[in-house]
Design a protein around this motif. Structure first.
Motif, short mmCIF file in Angstrom:
data_model
loop_
_atom_site.label_atom_id
_atom_site.label_comp_id
_atom_site.label_asym_id
_atom_site.label_seq_id
_atom_site.Cartn_x
_atom_site.Cartn_y
_atom_site.Cartn_z
N ALA A 1 0.85 -1.20 0.00
CA ALA A 1 0.00 0.00 0.00
C ALA A 1 0.88 1.23 0.00
CB ALA A 1 -0.93 0.02 1.21
N GLU B 1 -5.97 1.98 3.06
CA GLU B 1 -5.95 2.21 1.62
C GLU B 1 -6.90 1.27 0.88
OE1 GLU B 1 -4.52 4.63 -0.14
OE2 GLU B 1 -3.99 5.52 1.80
N HIS C 1 0.30 5.52 0.75
CA HIS C 1 -0.62 6.50 1.29
C HIS C 1 -1.25 7.34 0.19
CE1 HIS C 1 -2.34 9.31 4.12
NE2 HIS C 1 -1.67 10.32 3.60
#
Length: 284
Positions: free
Chosen positions: A145, A240, A147
């Motif tokens: 992931a 996310e 941000h």
């Protein structure tokens, strides 16, 4: 300080490289686990030669490619970084690993400190996980992931489940096994979950519990008494993927103190509501 100075895409590549290097060491040791040197740091708190070698491999890569960042690692302690800090768990699920249960993972996260700029060129108001990698070498599943960008399982974008109510939800948890100081808070939550959900699973890896919430295998998860490196990567991956991953005491911007609940957006509030009555009021 701009987010571009963090070069998040490059940081993600670095973390993936480090996770694969660590996993190769773990899998080599897994074939000869009876020969491993195992130390007991405390009751049910085990560390093996595999943990240490995997962590050393991760740290070597991170220090070479991102020397400006701090590092907080389970076995090696911490070093400071003004911009961001890596949180490393080289083997999340050590007990599973040592018993030959193929459910464990490498977990690496980068937490940007307050004041860094986010993807919208706005300064972060609080410490925030910005890069996450959880690698399950037994299933060859790589959860990542970034941000503000999204979460993936291997090359596919993932999202949390669509289960609408707690009663239809499958939850994951972790039982007290090392620190029993919160036993009186935890057990009532387990009782409530057993009576008011579709079921509860305890698999023995907090990182994978969070990753499985993110990809919809679990609808929610909660656990107490963890370490920050257990939850840093999973927190970002769940967020996310569209879910909530928070400090159940509602004190910290992410569950750095190890009291975590995570869920899809439909049941997150209900899961939190289930937990809150059982927490010691003095700690809230």
């Amino acid at each position: 300080m701009k987010s571009s100075s963090l070069h998040l895409s490059e940081c993600l590549k670095t973390a993936v490289t480090a996770a694969h290097a660590a996993a190769a060491i773990l899998q080599a040791h897994a074939r000869h686990r009876n020969d491993l040197i195992v130390d007991q740091k405390a009751q049910n708190d085990l560390v093996s030669q595999a943990d240490r070698e995997a962590e050393d491999a991760i740290i070597a890569i991170l220090r070479e490619q991102t020397p400006e960042f701090g590092i907080i690692a389970e076995e090696s302690g911490s070093s400071g970084g003004s911009t961001a800090t890596w949180y490393i768990d080289p083997l999340d699920g050590t007990t599973n690993f040592l018993h030959g249960i193929p459910h464990y993972a490498v977990s690496i996260a980068l937490v940007a400190h307050a004041g860094c700029m986010n993807a919208d060129e706005q300064p972060l108001r609080q410490d925030t996980p910005v890069i996450a990698v959880i690698y399950d070498p037994n299933r060859e599943e790589l959860f990542t992931a970034m941000h503000g960008i999204g979460a993936w399982l291997n090359e596919y974008r993932i999202s949390c489940s669509q289960t609408q109510v707690l009663q239809d939800s499958l939850l994951a948890t972790g039982l007290p096994f090392r620190d029993f100081s919160f036993y009186g808070q935890y057990m009532p939550t387990l009782d409530a979950a057993m009576r008011n959900t579709r079921g509860v699973r305890r698999m023995g890896s907090a990182a994978l519990d969070l990753a499985w919430v993110a990809c919809g295998r679990y609808d929610g998860y909660w656990e107490m008494g963890l370490a920050p490196w257990d939850v840093a990567a999973g927190t970002l991956i769940v967020r996310e993927a569209g879910g909530a991953a928070e400090d159940m005491r509602h004190k910290d911007p992410w569950p750095v103190a190890g009291y975590v609940y995570a869920a899809n957006p439909h049941i997150a509030d209900a899961l939190d509501t289930m937990i809150q009555p059982h927490l010691k009021r003095a700690e809230l």
